[in-house]
Design an enzyme around this catalytic site. Structure first.
Site, mmCIF file in Angstrom:
data_model
loop_
_atom_site.group_PDB
_atom_site.id
_atom_site.type_symbol
_atom_site.label_atom_id
_atom_site.label_comp_id
_atom_site.label_asym_id
_atom_site.label_seq_id
_atom_site.Cartn_x
_atom_site.Cartn_y
_atom_site.Cartn_z
ATOM 1 C CG HIS A 155 -2.370 0.217 0.861
ATOM 2 N ND1 HIS A 155 -2.783 1.214 0.010
ATOM 3 C CD2 HIS A 155 -3.502 -0.437 1.232
ATOM 4 C CE1 HIS A 155 -4.092 1.177 -0.112
ATOM 5 N NE2 HIS A 155 -4.556 0.175 0.622
ATOM 6 C CG ASP A 383 -10.068 -12.615 -20.056
ATOM 7 O OD1 ASP A 383 -9.316 -13.613 -19.980
ATOM 8 O OD2 ASP A 383 -10.898 -12.475 -20.968
#
Length: 449
Positions: A155, A383
């Site tokens: 982060h 994908d």
């Protein structure tokens, strides 16, 4: 279902281009500087019938190496909390064998098992920030041929939009839709017109931020699923004169917070003040605006205190929580102005002291309930050329964590998964809360959704 996960290989993936050595160090923005080094997790599950490549692991490694040519800070290490450099250090990349079938795991997905799919411990305060990788991968192969790609993003330099851009580009490079490629901008956020880094930070900044992020204790993470009907019911309950048309995120956050606060009161035997924290992307709040291709940790916490002595009914309390959160978010523009330096360094110091007085040094030791929405990041659309994931998981247990709720899209329908982390004893009460469970389903089967 419990299962064995065995690491079968460990390696480091580096950028494929030799020109990486000539790229200047990535300059951290102020927002990156004041964010601690901790890993946000994500696990993408793909069934075998979606994977047509004979050697998907090799394709993943080669395309990751190529992706790092443009997302080069992901391959580096931090220097003096000012830069990311040393791009040749690379990304840790594990491969693991899972001794069960993916479909059996998804029938009853034990959240406690999910950390086995991750290369790092999630949301832990990393003890050696200068040595920590910015990103790590673990590719888990099930006995049936299904794959779970476990990801940990620091982060320090990565928020949800940045992670989404990186994963979309990696997936497109592997063989997914080419229109998902992103050209990242790694200079805009730290520019003088936005959030330039500070050589010296206010001394109070570190304890303030760490109080928001970490608190030692025994925590439990549970996955609750809200279907479209439950969400519509909650939006109706959250509606008030102050918030006429509450969003899905506002309504769910208010409902979860109300019940988590009630469980905490029962566990401790006495009420405590609450601080509500909502994570907000501030790209469009900055002046001038930042584009979505601007990479980094470009978000901030909208904070609001909530009165714990109120004798409100539960429905009125929920409406009050929703309104309090919405008002806090509406006021974040002034925070952004200070963080951009428009009030000068003295203004930044005064701002940090004022926030710390509420969060860190309050005698009443307030509970902090943090909420973040991942609904718009498109993680369930990633994908690699095998189709979309059959499920997106997050994490199991956290060590030094906090009371955090992450909202993520359910794979089927228009539902939302709420990944809720609370103190162990508080979670035990929430799991037995009949009013809460009337609208939230605890960890249902993924396959039957």
């Amino acid at each position: 279902m419990m299962m064995d996960v065995d690491i079968i290989s460990r390696e480091i993936i580096k950028p494929s281009s030799p020109a990486i050595h000539r790229i200047k160090p990535f300059k951290l923005s102020l927002l990156d500087q004041i964010t601690p080094t901790t890993y946000a997790p994500l696990i993408l599950f793909y069934p075998k019938n979606h994977i047509h490549s004979k050697n998907p692991q090799a394709h993943l490694k080669n395309s990751l190496s190529e992706t790092l040519n443009s997302f080069y800070p992901f391959s580096g290490r931090m220097k003096d909390n000012l830069f990311i450099d040393y791009y040749e250090e690379g990304i840790p990349y594990n491969e693991a064998r899972v001794h069960c079938c993916l479909s059996k795991f998804l029938q009853n997905p034990k959240t406690e098992s999910l950390n086995h799919f991750l290369p790092c411990s999630p949301f832990r305060k990393e003890p050696n920030p200068m040595e920590a990788a910015q990103f790590a991968v673990q590719v888990n192969i099930f006995d049936c041929g299904g794959i779970a790609i476990g990801l940990c993003a620091s982060h320090k330099i990565t928020d949800g939009i940045t992670l989404s851009a990186f994963l979309s580009t990696w997936a497109a490079t592997t063989g997914g839709p080419s229109n998902k490629l992103v050209s990242p901008n790694f200079t805009e956020a730290s520019s003088l017109s936005h959030f330039p880094p500070q050589n010296i930070l206010p001394h109070i900044a570190k304890p303030l931020v760490e109080r928001l992020w970490f608190r030692e204790g025994k925590y439990k993470t549970r996955r609750f699923v809200f279907d479209a009907k439950a969400i519509a019911t909650l939006r109706a309950k959250a509606r008030s004169e102050r918030v006429e048309n509450p969003t899905r995120v506002e309504s769910l956050s208010g409902f979860i917070c109300k019940h988590a606060r009630a469980a905490s009161r029962l566990a401790s035997g006495s009420p405590r003040p609450s601080i509500l924290a909502q994570a907000i992307s501030i790209r469009r709040k900055a002046k001038p605006r930042l584009s979505d291709s601007s990479m980094g940790n470009i978000f901030w916490w909208a904070l609001a205190a909530y009165d714990y002595n109120s004798a409100e009914s539960t429905e009125i309390e929920m409406r009050g929580l929703v309104a309090t959160l919405k008002e806090a978010v509406s006021k974040i523009d002034s925070d952004v102005r200070i963080l951009q330096g428009h009030e000068g360094f003295i203004g930044l110091i005064e701002y940090a002291i004022q926030k710390a007085a509420t969060v860190v040094f309050s005698r009443e030791n307030p509970e902090i309930f943090a909420f973040t929405s991942w609904l718009t990041f498109g993680f369930n659309e990633i994908d690699f050329g095998w189709g979309k994931p059959i499920w997106v998981g997050l994490m199991g247990e956290v060590g030094s964590g906090r009371k955090l709720t992450i909202l993520q899209n359910a794979i089927y329908g228009k539902g939302i998964e709420a990944w809720v982390t609370l103190d162990e004893n508080v979670m035990a009460i929430l799991e037995d809360d009949a009013e809460f469970l009337a609208l939230a389903t605890l960890n249902p089967s993924v396959i039957s959704q």
